[in-house]
Design an enzyme around this catalytic site. Structure first.
Site, short mmCIF file in Angstrom:
data_model
loop_
_atom_site.label_atom_id
_atom_site.label_comp_id
_atom_site.label_asym_id
_atom_site.label_seq_id
_atom_site.Cartn_x
_atom_site.Cartn_y
_atom_site.Cartn_z
N SER A 101 0.84 -1.20 0.00
CA SER A 101 0.00 0.00 0.00
C SER A 101 0.89 1.26 0.00
O SER A 101 1.70 1.43 -0.91
CB SER A 101 -0.96 -0.04 1.20
OG SER A 101 -2.00 0.89 1.04
N ASP A 227 -9.46 -5.43 -4.98
CA ASP A 227 -9.03 -4.38 -4.05
C ASP A 227 -9.93 -3.16 -4.18
O ASP A 227 -9.94 -2.50 -5.21
CB ASP A 227 -7.58 -4.00 -4.35
CG ASP A 227 -6.95 -3.11 -3.27
OD1 ASP A 227 -7.69 -2.35 -2.62
OD2 ASP A 227 -5.72 -3.17 -3.11
N HIS A 255 -7.66 -5.48 -0.14
CA HIS A 255 -6.56 -4.65 0.35
C HIS A 255 -6.08 -5.19 1.69
O HIS A 255 -6.22 -4.55 2.74
CB HIS A 255 -7.00 -3.18 0.46
CG HIS A 255 -5.84 -2.23 0.46
ND1 HIS A 255 -5.21 -1.84 -0.68
CD2 HIS A 255 -5.20 -1.61 1.48
CE1 HIS A 255 -4.23 -1.00 -0.39
NE2 HIS A 255 -4.20 -0.86 0.93
#
Length: 277
Positions: A101, A227, A255
């Site tokens: 991320s 995601d 995610h």
């Protein structure tokens, strides 16, 4: 867990595995702490022959907090400089770098700015900084923007609920596990203002696409097809920008790093690292 002075701040770090093995640095995401890397995941990487290094980014966990600083006191390039300084302080000449991320953004910037320190790059559930890709669904954006809670129980419940919204639909975690993880994070360190400053750094940082076109190390991009926080277009754009990059899109992954996918992800990381030899 010791601290190291790096780039003028204190970074809390931890290691797993044999220091004689190749270094593999893990960089976590927005508001995340080093404990967000599951112990078993780190041990799995160590078992593949790596000395795993994980740490708290600035403004997260037990590293230096920038309370009282300006609205945007730093950019992702500063966080990448922290990472470079950490490696140098630990005597690591070159490391395989894996970021998730925001950590993927930092890992990308590290590779662009400090290419001599990076043996290979793996960017997971991240994006390039191009605002036209890697966008959030309305539901995921709303989950992150939920009103701030005030009590420990409310904060833990809210964090678990957010994880549920952005997590992997095909590999759902139990409510007990999500709450246990949220409680551990809250009890170790709670710095919502730091998370806001990290987010400001993401927004204020430039598109990395031109820099990524100059990356020459073996690069792997992993992204979940489901995601909702950073759409898979962010991963596709990252892989397209780096010459020779490999892209692994995992169906049903959101995610997060769901436990059933750890073997797949660890194998892919190890394979990418092997491309350096």
């Amino acid at each position: 867990m010791p601290d190291v002075r790096a780039n003028g701040i204190d970074l809390r770090y931890e290691t797993v595995g044999d220091p004689a093995e190749e270094a593999l640095l893990l960089v976590m995401g927005l508001g995340a702490q080093l404990i967000d890397w599951p112990v078993e995941f780190c041990e799995g990487l160590a078992a593949r022959g790596f000395h795993v290094i994980l740490f708290d980014n600035r403004d997260a966990g037990l590293s230096t907090s920038f309370d009282g600083a300006a609205a945007v006191p730093y950019l992702l390039e500063d966080m990448a400089a922290d990472t470079a300084a950490l490696l140098k302080a630990l005597g690591v000449e070159k490391a395989h770098v894996v970021g998730a991320s925001m950590g993927g953004m930092i890992a990308q910037q590290l590779t662009i700015d400090h290419p001599g320190l990076v043996a290979s790059l793996c960017s997971i559930m991240s994006t390039t900084g191009d605002r036209s890709v890697g966008r959030s669904t309305p539901e995921a954006a709303a989950a992150l923007a939920r009103p701030p809670a005030t009590t420990r129980d409310e904060i833990i419940a809210g964090a678990a609920a957010t994880s549920r919204v952005i997590g992997s639909p095909a590999y759902p975690a139990s409510d007990e596990w999500l709450r246990k993880r949220a409680a551990a994070k809250f009890d170790r360190a709670f710095n919502p203002a730091g998370t806001q400053r990290q987010y400001a750094a993401i927004v204020a940082s430039p598109d990395r696409t031109p820099g990524l076109r100059q990356v020459t190390v073996p690069t792997l991009v992993i992204h979940g097809a489901a995601d909702p926080l950073i759409d898979v277009s962010g991963g596709r754009a990252t892989a397209a920008a780096v010459p020779g990059a490999e892209l692994l899109v995992i169906e049903g992954m959101g995610h997060d790093l769901p436990q059933p996918l750890w073997p797949t992800i660890i194998d892919a990381i190890a394979e990418n690292c092997s491309r350096t030899s």
